[in-house]
Design a protein around this motif. Sequence first.
Motif, PDB file in Angstrom:
ATOM      1  N   ALA A 125       0.837  -1.205   0.000  1.00 36.28           N
ATOM      2  CA  ALA A 125       0.000   0.000   0.000  1.00 36.28           C
ATOM      3  C   ALA A 125       0.871   1.253   0.000  1.00 36.28           C
ATOM      4  CB  ALA A 125      -0.917  -0.008   1.217  1.00 36.28           C
ATOM      5  N   TRP A 126       1.936   1.232   0.798  1.00 38.15           N
ATOM      6  CA  TRP A 126       2.880   2.357   0.823  1.00 38.15           C
ATOM      7  C   TRP A 126       3.528   2.537  -0.544  1.00 38.15           C
ATOM      8  CZ3 TRP A 126       8.121   1.039   0.132  1.00 38.15           C
ATOM      9  CH2 TRP A 126       9.030   2.103   0.209  1.00 38.15           C
ATOM     10  N   TYR A 127       3.946   1.452  -1.178  1.00 39.11           N
ATOM     11  CA  TYR A 127       4.575   1.526  -2.496  1.00 39.11           C
ATOM     12  C   TYR A 127       3.626   2.164  -3.504  1.00 39.11           C
ATOM     13  CZ  TYR A 127       6.824  -0.012  -6.837  1.00 39.11           C
ATOM     14  OH  TYR A 127       7.407  -0.046  -8.077  1.00 39.11           O
ATOM     15  N   ARG A 128       2.361   1.777  -3.471  1.00 36.94           N
ATOM     16  CA  ARG A 128       1.389   2.377  -4.399  1.00 36.94           C
ATOM     17  C   ARG A 128       1.237   3.870  -4.138  1.00 36.94           C
ATOM     18  NH1 ARG A 128      -1.293  -2.584  -3.380  1.00 36.94           N
ATOM     19  NH2 ARG A 128      -2.607  -1.619  -1.777  1.00 36.94           N
ATOM     20  N   ARG A 129       1.242   4.277  -2.873  1.00 30.59           N
ATOM     21  CA  ARG A 129       1.127   5.708  -2.560  1.00 30.59           C
ATOM     22  C   ARG A 129       2.308   6.486  -3.128  1.00 30.59           C
ATOM     23  NH1 ARG A 129      -1.084   3.805   2.270  1.00 30.59           N
ATOM     24  NH2 ARG A 129       0.922   3.706   3.349  1.00 30.59           N
ATOM     25  N   VAL A 130       3.503   5.950  -2.940  1.00 26.67           N
ATOM     26  CA  VAL A 130       4.677   6.660  -3.438  1.00 26.67           C
ATOM     27  C   VAL A 130       4.683   6.694  -4.970  1.00 26.67           C
ATOM     28  CG1 VAL A 130       7.190   6.752  -3.474  1.00 26.67           C
ATOM     29  CG2 VAL A 130       6.014   6.058  -1.383  1.00 26.67           C
ATOM     30  N   MET A 131       4.299   5.589  -5.581  1.00 24.53           N
ATOM     31  CA  MET A 131       4.328   5.511  -7.041  1.00 24.53           C
ATOM     32  C   MET A 131       3.288   6.410  -7.706  1.00 24.53           C
ATOM     33  SD  MET A 131       6.849   3.693  -8.039  1.00 24.53           S
ATOM     34  CE  MET A 131       6.425   3.326  -9.748  1.00 24.53           C
ATOM     35  N   MET A 132       2.310   6.876  -6.956  1.00 29.29           N
ATOM     36  CA  MET A 132       1.324   7.809  -7.496  1.00 29.29           C
ATOM     37  C   MET A 132       1.882   9.233  -7.598  1.00 29.29           C
ATOM     38  SD  MET A 132      -2.187   6.526  -5.622  1.00 29.29           S
ATOM     39  CE  MET A 132      -3.146   7.893  -6.294  1.00 29.29           C
ATOM     40  N   ARG A 133       3.014   9.469  -6.988  1.00 25.50           N
ATOM     41  CA  ARG A 133       3.598  10.802  -7.009  1.00 25.50           C
ATOM     42  C   ARG A 133       4.284  11.044  -8.369  1.00 25.50           C
ATOM     43  NH1 ARG A 133       3.848  12.581  -1.576  1.00 25.50           N
ATOM     44  NH2 ARG A 133       5.403  14.180  -2.077  1.00 25.50           N
ATOM     45  N   PRO A 134       4.110  12.230  -8.940  1.00 29.44           N
ATOM     46  CA  PRO A 134       4.692  12.516 -10.262  1.00 29.44           C
ATOM     47  C   PRO A 134       6.201  12.297 -10.340  1.00 29.44           C
ATOM     48  CG  PRO A 134       3.098  14.209  -9.661  1.00 29.44           C
ATOM     49  CD  PRO A 134       3.291  13.355  -8.444  1.00 29.44           C
ATOM     50  N   ALA A 135       6.906  12.458  -9.241  1.00 27.22           N
ATOM     51  CA  ALA A 135       8.373  12.350  -9.259  1.00 27.22           C
ATOM     52  C   ALA A 135       8.861  10.969  -9.669  1.00 27.22           C
ATOM     53  CB  ALA A 135       8.941  12.705  -7.886  1.00 27.22           C
ATOM     54  N   THR A 136       8.037   9.956  -9.476  1.00 22.92           N
ATOM     55  CA  THR A 136       8.486   8.591  -9.789  1.00 22.92           C
ATOM     56  C   THR A 136       8.464   8.296 -11.285  1.00 22.92           C
ATOM     57  OG1 THR A 136       6.266   7.607  -9.601  1.00 22.92           O
ATOM     58  CG2 THR A 136       7.587   7.771  -7.579  1.00 22.92           C
ATOM     59  N   GLN A 137       7.694   9.056 -12.041  1.00 25.93           N
ATOM     60  CA  GLN A 137       7.555   8.772 -13.466  1.00 25.93           C
ATOM     61  C   GLN A 137       8.876   8.996 -14.199  1.00 25.93           C
ATOM     62  OE1 GLN A 137       4.565   7.384 -14.519  1.00 25.93           O
ATOM     63  NE2 GLN A 137       4.380   7.438 -12.289  1.00 25.93           N
ATOM     64  N   GLY A 138       9.257   8.000 -14.996  1.00 25.34           N
ATOM     65  CA  GLY A 138      10.505   8.092 -15.729  1.00 25.34           C
ATOM     66  C   GLY A 138      11.718   7.721 -14.898  1.00 25.34           C
ATOM     67  N   VAL A 139      11.504   7.434 -13.618  1.00 32.56           N
ATOM     68  CA  VAL A 139      12.598   6.996 -12.746  1.00 32.56           C
ATOM     69  C   VAL A 139      12.312   5.571 -12.269  1.00 32.56           C
ATOM     70  CG1 VAL A 139      13.889   7.456 -10.633  1.00 32.56           C
ATOM     71  CG2 VAL A 139      13.063   9.363 -12.010  1.00 32.56           C
ATOM     72  N   LEU A 140      11.197   5.388 -11.586  1.00 27.29           N
ATOM     73  CA  LEU A 140      10.825   4.052 -11.115  1.00 27.29           C
ATOM     74  C   LEU A 140       9.804   3.362 -12.029  1.00 27.29           C
ATOM     75  CD1 LEU A 140      10.675   4.493  -7.253  1.00 27.29           C
ATOM     76  CD2 LEU A 140      12.570   3.747  -8.687  1.00 27.29           C
ATOM     77  N   THR A 141       9.625   3.891 -13.210  1.00 23.00           N
ATOM     78  CA  THR A 141       8.771   3.233 -14.193  1.00 23.00           C
ATOM     79  C   THR A 141       9.599   2.518 -15.252  1.00 23.00           C
ATOM     80  OG1 THR A 141       8.622   5.351 -15.369  1.00 23.00           O
ATOM     81  CG2 THR A 141       6.819   4.792 -13.876  1.00 23.00           C
ATOM     82  N   LEU A 142      10.912   2.505 -15.067  1.00 22.81           N
ATOM     83  CA  LEU A 142      11.797   1.831 -16.017  1.00 22.81           C
ATOM     84  C   LEU A 142      11.923   0.351 -15.652  1.00 22.81           C
ATOM     85  CD1 LEU A 142      14.672   4.473 -16.122  1.00 22.81           C
ATOM     86  CD2 LEU A 142      12.862   4.161 -17.817  1.00 22.81           C
ATOM     87  N   PRO A 143      12.097  -0.534 -16.640  1.00 21.31           N
ATOM     88  CA  PRO A 143      12.311  -1.947 -16.327  1.00 21.31           C
ATOM     89  C   PRO A 143      13.651  -2.165 -15.655  1.00 21.31           C
ATOM     90  CG  PRO A 143      12.654  -1.534 -18.670  1.00 21.31           C
ATOM     91  CD  PRO A 143      12.099  -0.271 -18.093  1.00 21.31           C
ATOM     92  N   LEU A 144      13.758  -3.244 -14.898  1.00 19.00           N
ATOM     93  CA  LEU A 144      15.019  -3.567 -14.253  1.00 19.00           C
ATOM     94  C   LEU A 144      16.031  -4.029 -15.307  1.00 19.00           C
ATOM     95  CD1 LEU A 144      13.915  -5.624 -11.106  1.00 19.00           C
ATOM     96  CD2 LEU A 144      14.161  -3.134 -11.362  1.00 19.00           C
ATOM     97  N   GLU A 145      17.271  -3.558 -15.127  1.00 17.19           N
ATOM     98  CA  GLU A 145      18.341  -4.010 -16.020  1.00 17.19           C
ATOM     99  C   GLU A 145      19.685  -3.791 -15.357  1.00 17.19           C
ATOM    100  OE1 GLU A 145      19.632  -0.633 -19.058  1.00 17.19           O
ATOM    101  OE2 GLU A 145      17.545  -1.246 -19.406  1.00 17.19           O
TER     102      GLU A 145
END
Length: 206
Positions: free
Chosen positions: A186-206
């Motif tokens: 639930a905490w992870y979903r809350r953080v991921m809703m924040r605009p700052a995560t886009q383009g940073v934590l939306t990338l696939p693992l590599e």
Amino acid sequence: MLKIWGRLTSVNVQKVMLAVRELALPHTFIEAGGPFGVVDTPEYAKINPNRTVPAIDDGGFVLWESNAIVRYLAARYGAGTLWPEDVCLRADADRWMDWQTTEWQGAMVPAFLGLIRTPEAKRDHAAIDLSVKRSNARAQILDRALQGREFIAGRHLTIGDIALVCSAHRWLGLPIERPDTPALSAWYRRVMMRPATQGVLTLPLE
């Protein structure tokens, strides 16, 4: 202007970029490390003698080590937000930031390297299995700490969440069996809703 050297697939660079985006800091991002090179040049060695990423130059002040960078940026530009004014809240957030590095991320490294960066035929399955077991155990520690909390230090996002969510992103992205962690999820979903995560934590693992 703030300059940042790194690559966005690095968990340590992700910490810095999340902090920068949460604080809405103007910056220049210079791709370095991994396939981008740069870190092996004499010029970069003057910035970071370890030849690793991330590193920053903030108006002539050069700093490396991801946790130190996040603390510096939060203290300088985010007092009262990412950097809590209450000393106990700040210590709580700070504690979890270091725990991410020394405990959770450290436990996860063999599994991440083995499952994401190593061909299947060359994997050390015993090391991977142990890493998964240790990573899952630490995720359960975090899950218990997050029960009844919106964020790790209370009601507001802090430096602790910045570090933790980068490891959570890796842990949740690994092709492994995980225990049920409802508070963490639930905490992870809350953080991921924040605009700052886009383009940073939306990338696939590599």
